[in-house]
Design an enzyme around this catalytic site. Sequence first.
Site, short mmCIF file in Angstrom:
data_model
loop_
_atom_site.label_atom_id
_atom_site.label_comp_id
_atom_site.label_asym_id
_atom_site.label_seq_id
_atom_site.Cartn_x
_atom_site.Cartn_y
_atom_site.Cartn_z
N TYR A 206 -4.90 -3.31 -6.70
CA TYR A 206 -3.55 -3.10 -7.22
C TYR A 206 -2.69 -2.32 -6.21
O TYR A 206 -1.56 -2.72 -5.91
CB TYR A 206 -3.67 -2.33 -8.54
N SER B 225 5.01 1.32 -7.67
CA SER B 225 4.20 2.30 -8.40
C SER B 225 4.01 3.52 -7.50
O SER B 225 4.21 3.40 -6.28
CB SER B 225 2.83 1.68 -8.71
N THR C 161 2.51 1.96 -21.65
CA THR C 161 2.73 0.52 -21.88
C THR C 161 1.36 -0.15 -22.03
O THR C 161 0.34 0.53 -22.06
CB THR C 161 3.45 -0.13 -20.67
N1 LIG Z 1 2.78 1.53 -17.05
C1 LIG Z 1 2.51 2.21 -15.96
O1 LIG Z 1 1.86 3.28 -16.01
C2 LIG Z 1 3.00 1.71 -14.63
C3 LIG Z 1 2.95 2.58 -13.55
C4 LIG Z 1 3.39 2.13 -12.32
C5 LIG Z 1 3.89 0.86 -12.17
N2 LIG Z 1 3.93 0.02 -13.25
C6 LIG Z 1 4.47 -1.32 -13.04
O2 LIG Z 1 5.43 -1.62 -14.03
C7 LIG Z 1 5.55 -3.02 -14.17
C8 LIG Z 1 5.59 -3.37 -15.64
O3 LIG Z 1 4.35 -3.05 -16.23
P1 LIG Z 1 4.22 -2.38 -17.68
O4 LIG Z 1 3.72 -1.01 -17.46
O5 LIG Z 1 5.44 -2.59 -18.45
O6 LIG Z 1 2.98 -3.22 -18.25
P2 LIG Z 1 2.88 -4.32 -19.43
O7 LIG Z 1 3.32 -3.74 -20.72
O8 LIG Z 1 1.49 -4.87 -19.32
O9 LIG Z 1 3.91 -5.44 -18.98
C9 LIG Z 1 3.62 -6.31 -17.90
C10 LIG Z 1 4.65 -7.43 -17.89
O10 LIG Z 1 4.34 -8.29 -16.79
C11 LIG Z 1 4.32 -9.64 -17.26
N3 LIG Z 1 3.38 -10.46 -16.51
C12 LIG Z 1 2.05 -10.26 -16.32
N4 LIG Z 1 1.53 -11.28 -15.63
C13 LIG Z 1 2.53 -12.17 -15.40
C14 LIG Z 1 2.61 -13.43 -14.75
N5 LIG Z 1 1.54 -14.04 -14.22
N6 LIG Z 1 3.81 -14.05 -14.70
C15 LIG Z 1 4.91 -13.47 -15.26
N7 LIG Z 1 4.90 -12.28 -15.88
C16 LIG Z 1 3.72 -11.63 -15.96
C17 LIG Z 1 3.90 -9.53 -18.73
O11 LIG Z 1 4.40 -10.64 -19.47
P3 LIG Z 1 3.57 -11.91 -19.96
O12 LIG Z 1 2.17 -11.47 -20.24
O13 LIG Z 1 4.34 -12.36 -21.16
O14 LIG Z 1 3.65 -12.89 -18.83
C18 LIG Z 1 4.63 -8.27 -19.17
O15 LIG Z 1 5.95 -8.56 -19.55
C19 LIG Z 1 4.36 -3.63 -13.40
O16 LIG Z 1 4.79 -4.12 -12.16
C20 LIG Z 1 3.45 -2.44 -13.20
O17 LIG Z 1 2.63 -2.58 -12.06
C21 LIG Z 1 3.50 0.43 -14.46
#
Ligand SMILES: NC(=O)c1ccc[n+]([C@@H]2O[C@H](COP(=O)([O-])OP(=O)(O)OC[C@H]3O[C@@H](n4cnc5c(N)ncnc54)[C@H](OP(=O)(O)O)[C@@H]3O)[C@@H](O)[C@H]2O)c1
Length: 266
Positions: free
Chosen positions: A153, A140, A188
Amino acid sequence: MSCFNNKVVWITGASSGIGEALTYALAKAGARLILSARNVPALEQVKQQSESKNIYILPLDLTEPDTFEVKTQEAIRAFGQVDILVHNGGISQRSYIRDTEMAVYRRIMEVDYFGYVGLTKAILPHFVKRQAGHFVVVSSVLGKLTTPMRAAYASAKHALHGFFDGLRAEYWQKNITVTMICPGYVRTQIAVNALTATGEAYNQMGKDTGGGYPADRCALQMMRAIKRKKNEVYVGKPLGKEKLALLLKRFFPGLLAKIARKAAPQ
Ligand SMILES: NC(=O)c1ccc[n+]([C@@H]2O[C@H](COP(=O)([O-])OP(=O)(O)OC[C@H]3O[C@@H](n4cnc5c(N)ncnc54)[C@H](OP(=O)(O)O)[C@@H]3O)[C@@H](O)[C@H]2O)c1
């Protein structure tokens, strides 16, 4: 032909958001995919909506390290090999340090850091044996700097850089690549699923995430970085405030520290 054609890519956190968008883009580019997360019906839906028949669903909980060895062997068996592991599954946080329970710090570390380390160690022998492998690590902007209400985080994301920079240095001669992805705000469910001080879901989209970069465009930026075997990239709005914050952190860290104070608890 796309460089992803026929490549085997294992994506964690494929049931939603960035992982889901990356699945669609890689399927379109001809990759064979292994999709992991906890929510199996959601993974099945992503599979159905993908332009590929070569998709294997592998349920995985990143807080269950005892399963990683068996899950990794299953992933390798699915298509006979794994070329790229995208560490993407994760959980965020919305709480001040003083209020945040220790269990929340530990849970975030378990999912966002130890889950990645454990899975990496499980697949490393396969990559070493093949003298090939690519770790794509979704960190991130908060892996490079920290703002109020994100200390737990951001700590986990910073830790990823320490671990994977070390891995890159130790394994480059084995032809193992590490690409750190640092997204800015992406639209997301990350904020909705984020943990509050007591570990409940935040359940709000929030202005920044709601107005964030589209996940499908984020996926395309990620694919460019993977193709070029970049060490570390920012993905998101090209001129977003997150990109500006990264530049300030690098060139004017004192100024960024002063700006960050504005969101401090009263
Ligand atoms: N969106 C942003 O603004 C942003 C910015 C910087 C970084 N990120 C990073 O991007 C990545 C993806 O996040 P996203 O934005 O796509 O959010 P999201 O829509 O909430 O997706 C999160 C994903 O992580 C999985 N997950 C959560 N807990 C888990 C666990 N205990 N075991 C296995 N899988 C798990 C969830 O699947 P299940 O619930 O089905 O397990 C889901 O597929 C993350 O690492 C996040 O930190 C996001």
